[in-house]
Design a protein around this motif. Structure first.
Motif, PDB file in Angstrom:
ATOM      1  N   GLU A   1       0.808  -1.219   0.000  1.00  0.00           N
ATOM      2  CA  GLU A   1       0.000   0.000   0.000  1.00  0.00           C
ATOM      3  C   GLU A   1       0.843   1.272   0.000  1.00  0.00           C
ATOM      4  N   TRP A   2       2.115   1.124  -0.146  1.00  0.00           N
ATOM      5  CA  TRP A   2       2.947   2.325  -0.291  1.00  0.00           C
ATOM      6  C   TRP A   2       2.678   2.906  -1.684  1.00  0.00           C
ATOM      7  N   SER A   3       2.614   4.223  -1.772  1.00  0.00           N
ATOM      8  CA  SER A   3       2.445   4.841  -3.091  1.00  0.00           C
ATOM      9  C   SER A   3       3.781   4.786  -3.835  1.00  0.00           C
ATOM     10  N   ASP A   4       3.710   4.988  -5.150  1.00  0.00           N
ATOM     11  CA  ASP A   4       4.946   5.031  -5.944  1.00  0.00           C
ATOM     12  C   ASP A   4       5.889   6.102  -5.397  1.00  0.00           C
ATOM     13  N   GLU A   5       5.273   7.217  -5.013  1.00  0.00           N
ATOM     14  CA  GLU A   5       6.060   8.330  -4.506  1.00  0.00           C
ATOM     15  C   GLU A   5       6.791   7.925  -3.210  1.00  0.00           C
ATOM     16  N   GLN A   6       6.089   7.193  -2.362  1.00  0.00           N
ATOM     17  CA  GLN A   6       6.714   6.757  -1.110  1.00  0.00           C
ATOM     18  C   GLN A   6       7.861   5.786  -1.387  1.00  0.00           C
ATOM     19  N   LEU A   7       7.602   4.844  -2.296  1.00  0.00           N
ATOM     20  CA  LEU A   7       8.664   3.882  -2.614  1.00  0.00           C
ATOM     21  C   LEU A   7       9.873   4.567  -3.227  1.00  0.00           C
ATOM     22  N   THR A   8       9.596   5.467  -4.153  1.00  0.00           N
ATOM     23  CA  THR A   8      10.690   6.192  -4.804  1.00  0.00           C
ATOM     24  C   THR A   8      11.462   7.013  -3.785  1.00  0.00           C
ATOM     25  N   GLY A   9      10.734   7.710  -2.919  1.00  0.00           N
ATOM     26  CA  GLY A   9      11.383   8.537  -1.899  1.00  0.00           C
ATOM     27  C   GLY A   9      12.249   7.696  -0.980  1.00  0.00           C
ATOM     28  N   TYR A  10      11.721   6.555  -0.582  1.00  0.00           N
ATOM     29  CA  TYR A  10      12.471   5.696   0.327  1.00  0.00           C
ATOM     30  C   TYR A  10      13.738   5.176  -0.339  1.00  0.00           C
ATOM     31  N   LEU A  11      13.582   4.679  -1.560  1.00  0.00           N
ATOM     32  CA  LEU A  11      14.740   4.088  -2.230  1.00  0.00           C
ATOM     33  C   LEU A  11      15.784   5.146  -2.576  1.00  0.00           C
ATOM     34  N   ALA A  12      15.328   6.248  -3.155  1.00  0.00           N
ATOM     35  CA  ALA A  12      16.298   7.215  -3.670  1.00  0.00           C
ATOM     36  C   ALA A  12      16.827   8.153  -2.593  1.00  0.00           C
ATOM     37  N   GLN A  13      15.990   8.428  -1.557  1.00  0.00           N
ATOM     38  CA  GLN A  13      16.432   9.397  -0.554  1.00  0.00           C
ATOM     39  C   GLN A  13      16.395   8.874   0.873  1.00  0.00           C
ATOM     40  N   GLY A  14      15.913   7.669   1.055  1.00  0.00           N
ATOM     41  CA  GLY A  14      15.894   7.109   2.409  1.00  0.00           C
ATOM     42  C   GLY A  14      14.740   7.591   3.256  1.00  0.00           C
ATOM     43  N   HIS A  15      13.763   8.259   2.648  1.00  0.00           N
ATOM     44  CA  HIS A  15      12.602   8.665   3.433  1.00  0.00           C
ATOM     45  C   HIS A  15      11.336   8.595   2.586  1.00  0.00           C
ATOM     46  N   ALA A  16      10.341   7.913   3.130  1.00  0.00           N
ATOM     47  CA  ALA A  16       9.042   7.848   2.463  1.00  0.00           C
ATOM     48  C   ALA A  16       8.082   8.719   3.248  1.00  0.00           C
ATOM     49  N   HIS A  17       7.576   9.759   2.625  1.00  0.00           N
ATOM     50  CA  HIS A  17       6.689  10.686   3.318  1.00  0.00           C
ATOM     51  C   HIS A  17       5.489   9.935   3.918  1.00  0.00           C
ATOM     52  N   GLY A  18       5.285  10.102   5.228  1.00  0.00           N
ATOM     53  CA  GLY A  18       4.170   9.424   5.891  1.00  0.00           C
ATOM     54  C   GLY A  18       4.460   7.979   6.244  1.00  0.00           C
ATOM     55  N   ARG A  19       5.656   7.518   5.890  1.00  0.00           N
ATOM     56  CA  ARG A  19       6.055   6.146   6.228  1.00  0.00           C
ATOM     57  C   ARG A  19       7.426   6.192   6.910  1.00  0.00           C
ATOM     58  N   SER A  20       8.269   5.276   6.516  1.00  0.00           N
ATOM     59  CA  SER A  20       9.529   5.097   7.233  1.00  0.00           C
ATOM     60  C   SER A  20      10.672   5.964   6.707  1.00  0.00           C
ATOM     61  N   SER A  21      11.684   6.120   7.558  1.00  0.00           N
ATOM     62  CA  SER A  21      12.985   6.623   7.123  1.00  0.00           C
ATOM     63  C   SER A  21      13.978   5.478   7.281  1.00  0.00           C
ATOM     64  N   ALA A  22      14.932   5.417   6.382  1.00  0.00           N
ATOM     65  CA  ALA A  22      15.915   4.333   6.458  1.00  0.00           C
ATOM     66  C   ALA A  22      16.872   4.586   7.617  1.00  0.00           C
ATOM     67  N   ALA A  23      17.168   3.529   8.360  1.00  0.00           N
ATOM     68  CA  ALA A  23      18.131   3.637   9.461  1.00  0.00           C
ATOM     69  C   ALA A  23      18.992   2.383   9.455  1.00  0.00           C
ATOM     70  N   GLY A  24      20.084   2.436  10.203  1.00  0.00           N
ATOM     71  CA  GLY A  24      20.930   1.254  10.341  1.00  0.00           C
ATOM     72  C   GLY A  24      21.455   0.764   9.000  1.00  0.00           C
TER      73      GLY A  24
END
Ligand code: FES
Ligand code: FES
Lengths: 152, 442
Positions: free
Chosen positions: B253-276
């Motif tokens: 249920e992640w939007s494309d924008e969330q997935l793209t944000g997470y992968l490319a920048q380590g943060h998905a708006h309204g979801r997770s930020s990459a850590a560790g």
């Protein structure tokens, strides 16, 4: 080129967008009322307002600022900020004073949101601002006093 | 006695026959043709790389994320020495700089390919902590481009410590048997039923990015469980989350924008930020991928079979307490009786994270909707609280300080349970013992 609105004045800056706002305020804009404590968003000494919300300027890169900045130099221009500063003077809150710009900024943000904070509200909002001189009792007194003035 | 001897001989006989059978079966299995260039290699939107092998190699080295593992904290990039604590001992990543004595200086192409794609190094078989089980799918051209890039680096003389594996795991011949059972040497084989974009995504996620090495649970033999591909597991004390298309527990249920944000920048708006470890992946690898490659990864991930995975908790996107709170003041008493947790959060955390979960100095500090604050085991959250986290993307460093030195185990548990309650609407049961255990994993 970055444009920053600080205390109603537009500043433009073409240096490193990663420069912490605190650094910019003190060294570039000459606004030294905001203090450096920990540099890790842990002590609150560097607190300023961005669109009225308290922010730790030591961890906020100038390139990431979205909104109008208010520092301790101009906080008294708002109704709430003035009441807070007057209550601070009346209660003679500061000891060394180092943490106090940050305390005043957080307290005015709190009272702007919630003119009648409970003791628990004061704890919740103010706990992130550390005072090495432990003026906490007077801080609480001044906040309650300002709240009374504001709701009178 | 004779009966015993007979049965031993019998069992041994079967084992030999089975092994021989397997060996000849494997020998007959072809590694397959080279994957075509639209699927392997650098993407079309990678600027001016056509005639620069080293530049192409750098892109592919980043896509394969060699640096994160082959660099020790404080060491020169690619010079090895990073320890990997496995359940049966510690091994160390090798030096990939072209130093002749301690690195890969003077290696022939064949030797490099053998190490990367077949897992056979200078001292014999490698352990599958090195992802040759994924890199086997690399095209020859890509593997050699990586070699060309590594060879262009400044040689660093750095001897890596010898591993401390216990018997029988320190017997490298054991890996020969392991390989027979679990290792399938093969080049990436495009799926003809899918388009080129999906296949590119698959090549990026498997042969290069080796996502499954962390995100897929392993079986008792330390091999990936293929039926639970990307269903999530625990690696080095951190949760590698479920990234299947499962709507509730994965990224369905992640939007494309969330997935793209997470992968490319380590943060998905309204979801997770990459850590560790995932922050390292974004920092060293994913942030350098071109938009078309990130897009291909998104398309590929969307096509992964949904799997529930184990130990998953539902992510609360709009936790009641967060919705009721303002940036400065908490509401909807999520603390229950956990006043200690709330006090600690007020003093040390709220300054950045804020009670309404949006993040103050940086949206990377937003907690609402993040996997870590919804996982009742607190696995990754404990690591972040203890050790902090840092992520540099596009030259901007996001950092959270660690509190492990300042907080007792009880305090860490209290603040972690408060965070689970306030930001995940969950009853956390983290206790001091769990924190003590988490401290040991790093
Ligand atoms: S100096 Fe910014 S919070 Fe301490
Ligand atoms: S008055 Fe001295 S630190 Fe607060």
């Amino acid at each position: 080129m970055i444009t920053l609105n600080i205390n109603g004045i537009d500043y433009s800056f073409d240096g490193d967008p990663e420069m912490p706002l605190l650094w910019y305020l003190r060294d570039e804009a000459g606004l030294t009322g905001t203090k450096f404590g920990c540099g890790m968003a842990l002590c609150g000494a560097c607190t300023v307002h961005v669109d009225g919300a308290p922010a730790r300027s030591c961890m906020l890169p100038v390139g990431a600022v979205r909104g109008r900045i208010t520092t301790i130099e101009a906080v008294a221009e708002t109704h709430v900020g003035r009441a807070v500063q007057e209550a601070w003077v009346k209660a003679q809150v500061p000891q060394c004073g180092y943490c106090q710009s940050g305390q005043v900024m957080t307290a005015s943000a709190l009272l702007a949101k919630d003119a009648k904070p409970t003791e628990a509200d004061i704890d919740a909002a103010m706990s992130g601002n550390i005072c090495r001189c432990a003026t906490y009792n007077r801080i609480r007194e001044a906040i309650n006093d300002a709240a009374e003035v504001l709701t009178r | 006695m004779t009966v015993f001897r007979k049965s031993v001989g019998y069992v041994a006989g079967i084992a030999i026959a089975a092994t021989t059978g397997l060996v000849s079966y494997r020998a007959l299995q072809a590694e397959g043709p080279e994957p075509p260039a639209v699927i392997s290699g650098v993407p079309r939107d990678f600027p001016d790389a056509a005639d620069d092998l080293v530049k192409r190699g750098q892109y592919l080295t980043r896509a394969a994320d060699c640096e994160a593992c082959h660099t020790v904290v404080g060491g020169a990039p690619f010079s090895g020495g990073r320890p990997f604590k496995l359940p049966f001992g510690t091994i160390y990543a090798t030096n990939l700089t072209p130093d002749r004595e301690t690195g890969i200086g003077g290696w022939s192409d064949a030797r490099f390919l053998r190490a990367v794609r077949d897992g056979i190094g200078t001292h014999g078989n490698l352990y599958p902590a090195m992802s040759y089980t994924s890199y086997t799918a690399l095209s020859t051209a890509d593997a050699l481009a990586i070699k060309a890039y590594l060879s262009s680096l400044k040689p660093v003389h750095a001897t890596v410590p010898t591993g401390t594996l216990s018997f029988p795991f320190n017997q490298r011949w054991g890996m020969k048997l392991w390989n027979l059972v679990f290792f399938h040497p093969h080049r990436y084989k495009p799926d003809p039923t899918r388009d080129a974009q999906w296949n590119r995504g698959a090549y990026l996620a498997t042969a290069l990015g080796h996502c499954g090495e962390c995100h897929t649970p392993r079986n008792i033999g330390f091999a990936m469980r293929s039926r639970e591909y990307l269903a999530g597991t625990v690696v080095e004390g951190w949760k590698a989350y479920n990234t299947t298309s499962n709507a509730t527990y994965g990224i369905g249920e992640w939007s494309d924008e969330q997935l793209t944000g997470y992968l490319a920048q380590g943060h998905a708006h309204g979801r997770s930020s990459a850590a560790g470890p995932m922050a390292e992946v974004v920092e060293h690898s994913l942030q350098y991928l071109t938009p078309s490659d990130i897009q291909a990864l998104v398309v590929y991930l969307r096509g992964i079979d949904p799997v529930r995975g184990v130990g998953s908790d539902r992510v609360e996107l709009k936790p009641a307490a967060v919705v009721a709170s303002t940036n400065l003041l908490p509401a909807g008493d999520a603390a229950g009786g956990n006043t200690r947790g709330r006090q600690l959060f007020e003093g040390d955390c709220a300054g950045c994270h804020q009670f309404n979960g949006v993040g103050r100095q940086s949206e990377y500090a937003s907690l609402a909707g993040s996997h870590a604050v919804n996982d009742t085991t607190g696995t990754s959250m404990l690591q972040v609280i203890l050790d902090g986290s840092s992520l540099t993307v596009n030259g901007r460093r996001q950092v959270m300080p660690g509190f492990g030195a300042a907080y007792s185990n009880e305090d860490v548990a209290a603040v972690a349970n408060y965070v689970l309650a306030h930001f995940g609407s969950k009853l956390g049961k983290i206790d001091a013992a769990a924190v003590a255990k988490a401290r040991q994993t790093h």
